[in-house]
Write a protein that holds these residues in place. Structure first.
Motif, PDB file in Angstrom:
ATOM      1  N   VAL A   1    -116.709 -22.143  42.399  1.00 31.00           N
ATOM      2  CA  VAL A   1    -116.566 -23.560  42.736  1.00 31.00           C
ATOM      3  C   VAL A   1    -117.476 -24.331  41.798  1.00 31.00           C
ATOM      4  O   VAL A   1    -118.657 -24.008  41.674  1.00 31.00           O
ATOM      5  CB  VAL A   1    -116.944 -23.842  44.209  1.00 31.00           C
ATOM      6  CG1 VAL A   1    -116.786 -25.334  44.510  1.00 31.00           C
ATOM      7  CG2 VAL A   1    -116.094 -23.016  45.157  1.00 31.00           C
ATOM      8  N   MET A   2    -116.917 -25.288  41.100  1.00 30.34           N
ATOM      9  CA  MET A   2    -117.743 -26.051  40.160  1.00 30.34           C
ATOM     10  C   MET A   2    -117.383 -27.532  40.198  1.00 30.34           C
ATOM     11  O   MET A   2    -116.234 -27.905  40.490  1.00 30.34           O
ATOM     12  CB  MET A   2    -117.605 -25.515  38.736  1.00 30.34           C
ATOM     13  CG  MET A   2    -116.225 -25.531  38.154  1.00 30.34           C
ATOM     14  SD  MET A   2    -116.140 -24.716  36.535  1.00 30.34           S
ATOM     15  CE  MET A   2    -117.000 -25.904  35.491  1.00 30.34           C
ATOM     16  N   GLY A   3    -118.383 -28.343  39.912  1.00 29.03           N
ATOM     17  CA  GLY A   3    -118.169 -29.772  39.817  1.00 29.03           C
ATOM     18  C   GLY A   3    -117.600 -30.136  38.458  1.00 29.03           C
ATOM     19  O   GLY A   3    -117.614 -29.335  37.517  1.00 29.03           O
ATOM     20  N   MET A   4    -117.095 -31.346  38.365  1.00 28.12           N
ATOM     21  CA  MET A   4    -116.415 -31.759  37.135  1.00 28.12           C
ATOM     22  C   MET A   4    -117.368 -31.886  35.952  1.00 28.12           C
ATOM     23  O   MET A   4    -116.937 -31.874  34.795  1.00 28.12           O
ATOM     24  CB  MET A   4    -115.668 -33.074  37.377  1.00 28.12           C
ATOM     25  CG  MET A   4    -114.437 -32.894  38.256  1.00 28.12           C
ATOM     26  SD  MET A   4    -113.411 -34.355  38.343  1.00 28.12           S
ATOM     27  CE  MET A   4    -114.366 -35.351  39.481  1.00 28.12           C
ATOM     28  N   THR A   5    -118.661 -31.986  36.212  1.00 27.42           N
ATOM     29  CA  THR A   5    -119.613 -32.115  35.098  1.00 27.42           C
ATOM     30  C   THR A   5    -120.291 -30.794  34.745  1.00 27.42           C
ATOM     31  O   THR A   5    -121.101 -30.731  33.825  1.00 27.42           O
ATOM     32  CB  THR A   5    -120.692 -33.156  35.439  1.00 27.42           C
ATOM     33  OG1 THR A   5    -121.358 -32.734  36.634  1.00 27.42           O
ATOM     34  CG2 THR A   5    -120.070 -34.524  35.648  1.00 27.42           C
ATOM     35  N   ASN A   6    -119.961 -29.740  35.477  1.00 24.18           N
ATOM     36  CA  ASN A   6    -120.618 -28.455  35.236  1.00 24.18           C
ATOM     37  C   ASN A   6    -120.069 -27.754  34.000  1.00 24.18           C
ATOM     38  O   ASN A   6    -118.968 -28.069  33.506  1.00 24.18           O
ATOM     39  CB  ASN A   6    -120.406 -27.518  36.427  1.00 24.18           C
ATOM     40  CG  ASN A   6    -121.148 -27.948  37.671  1.00 24.18           C
ATOM     41  OD1 ASN A   6    -120.792 -27.548  38.764  1.00 24.18           O
ATOM     42  ND2 ASN A   6    -122.177 -28.749  37.509  1.00 24.18           N
ATOM     43  N   LYS A   7    -120.843 -26.757  33.535  1.00 24.63           N
ATOM     44  CA  LYS A   7    -120.375 -25.813  32.524  1.00 24.63           C
ATOM     45  C   LYS A   7    -120.496 -24.412  33.106  1.00 24.63           C
ATOM     46  O   LYS A   7    -121.562 -24.056  33.609  1.00 24.63           O
ATOM     47  CB  LYS A   7    -121.230 -25.877  31.254  1.00 24.63           C
ATOM     48  CG  LYS A   7    -121.035 -27.099  30.404  1.00 24.63           C
ATOM     49  CD  LYS A   7    -121.861 -26.968  29.124  1.00 24.63           C
ATOM     50  CE  LYS A   7    -121.688 -28.195  28.252  1.00 24.63           C
ATOM     51  NZ  LYS A   7    -122.476 -28.064  26.999  1.00 24.63           N
ATOM     52  N   LYS A   8    -119.424 -23.656  33.033  1.00 20.33           N
ATOM     53  CA  LYS A   8    -119.442 -22.286  33.536  1.00 20.33           C
ATOM     54  C   LYS A   8    -118.609 -21.422  32.598  1.00 20.33           C
ATOM     55  O   LYS A   8    -117.847 -21.915  31.771  1.00 20.33           O
ATOM     56  CB  LYS A   8    -118.842 -22.206  34.942  1.00 20.33           C
ATOM     57  CG  LYS A   8    -119.596 -22.958  36.016  1.00 20.33           C
ATOM     58  CD  LYS A   8    -120.884 -22.246  36.396  1.00 20.33           C
ATOM     59  CE  LYS A   8    -121.580 -22.983  37.542  1.00 20.33           C
ATOM     60  NZ  LYS A   8    -122.867 -22.338  37.897  1.00 20.33           N
ATOM     61  N   SER A   9    -118.750 -20.105  32.758  1.00 17.81           N
ATOM     62  CA  SER A   9    -117.961 -19.172  31.953  1.00 17.81           C
ATOM     63  C   SER A   9    -117.348 -18.096  32.838  1.00 17.81           C
ATOM     64  O   SER A   9    -117.997 -17.604  33.765  1.00 17.81           O
ATOM     65  CB  SER A   9    -118.833 -18.514  30.889  1.00 17.81           C
ATOM     66  OG  SER A   9    -119.287 -19.466  29.959  1.00 17.81           O
ATOM     67  N   LEU A  10    -116.115 -17.731  32.525  1.00 11.53           N
ATOM     68  CA  LEU A  10    -115.459 -16.598  33.163  1.00 11.53           C
ATOM     69  C   LEU A  10    -115.550 -15.412  32.200  1.00 11.53           C
ATOM     70  O   LEU A  10    -115.413 -15.566  30.981  1.00 11.53           O
ATOM     71  CB  LEU A  10    -113.986 -16.903  33.450  1.00 11.53           C
ATOM     72  CG  LEU A  10    -113.668 -18.200  34.176  1.00 11.53           C
ATOM     73  CD1 LEU A  10    -112.176 -18.283  34.480  1.00 11.53           C
ATOM     74  CD2 LEU A  10    -114.499 -18.362  35.420  1.00 11.53           C
ATOM     75  N   LYS A  11    -115.736 -14.238  32.791  1.00 10.30           N
ATOM     76  CA  LYS A  11    -115.899 -13.035  31.974  1.00 10.30           C
ATOM     77  C   LYS A  11    -114.815 -12.018  32.298  1.00 10.30           C
ATOM     78  O   LYS A  11    -114.413 -11.878  33.456  1.00 10.30           O
ATOM     79  CB  LYS A  11    -117.274 -12.415  32.230  1.00 10.30           C
ATOM     80  CG  LYS A  11    -117.538 -11.148  31.422  1.00 10.30           C
ATOM     81  CD  LYS A  11    -118.891 -10.562  31.760  1.00 10.30           C
ATOM     82  CE  LYS A  11    -119.115  -9.233  31.037  1.00 10.30           C
ATOM     83  NZ  LYS A  11    -120.408  -8.620  31.373  1.00 10.30           N
TER      84      LYS A  11
END
Lengths: 114, 112
Positions: free
Chosen positions: A12-22
């Motif tokens: 779950v992430m906010g619109m301003t976040n940065k995340k990565s899928l592995k």
């Protein structure tokens, strides 16, 4: 267990976040893929890496950025996503030669953008 | 362009036979795949056809007619665990990396 492992399983992430899928594959394949699966829509191919080079990006928005450091690993970097990007993101791998060369899929990452 | 059509939903009875159809129009053809996907799980490979005819694998068979742009998946002696979505996918010819174009999937419900 298909030999293709994805992490995290849920995000779950906010619109301003940065995340990565592995994604990691243990099958010795030479091609890896990212697919998006939204409710009531067909699986959509996003990116393909064959022999560690990108061969297709299918007009995916730049807020999705793939990375393939070697033939066993694939990442999908996410930034400034929109709520409509909420979906199941599936990684797959295959050989590019051989009669069937079927794709093996990971369990997916269920992404929710809030 | 690519266009793959399959029914959205089907219902069948345990022990019966069910046929799931798939029609396609693609720019080039280099094989048709069927995948099974249980809810919340990864799609798993069922069958592959590249020549016309029937491929049989246990309770599952898949048929292809390239001239008609048509395939079907036949499931015999249905079991409750066969309740899942069945995805038809086509591999166009001449592409690197084995890219697949998927249909929307057919959700099969098996009832007692």
């Amino acid at each position: 267990e298909t030999g293709v492992t994805q992490t995290p399983r849920h995000l779950v992430m906010g619109m301003t976040n940065k995340k990565s899928l592995k994604c990691e594959q243990h099958l010795g394949h030479n091609a890896m893929y990212w697919y998006k699966q939204s409710a009531k829509k067909p699986l959509e191919l996003m990116f393909v890496y064959s022999l560690e080079e990108r061969v297709e990006n299918n007009s995916v928005p730049s807020r999705f950025s793939p990375e393939c450091p070697n033939s066993s690993h694939l990442f999908l970097h996410l930034h400034t996503l929109q709520p409509e990007d909420s979906a199941l993101y599936l990684c797959a791998s295959s050989q590019t030669t051989g009669p069937a060369a079927e794709a093996f899929f990971g369990q997916g990452t269920r992404l929710t953008v809030v | 362009g690519q266009n793959i059509d399959q029914p959205t939903e089907m219902t069948a009875t345990e022990g019966a036979i069910v046929q799931i159809n798939c029609t396609y129009q693609t720019s080039g053809f280099n094989g048709l795949f069927w995948y099974q996907q249980h809810a919340g799980e990864a799609p798993t490979f069922l069958s592959y056809n590249v020549l016309d005819g029937l491929e049989e694998k246990g309770r599952f068979s898949s048929f292809l007619s390239r001239s008609k742009g048509y395939s079907y998946l036949l499931l015999k002696e249905l079991q409750m665990k066969d309740s899942a979505s069945y995805l038809c996918a086509v591999r166009p010819s001449g592409n690197a990396g084995n890219m697949l174009t998927f249909g929307g999937g057919t959700r099969l419900m098996v009832k007692p």
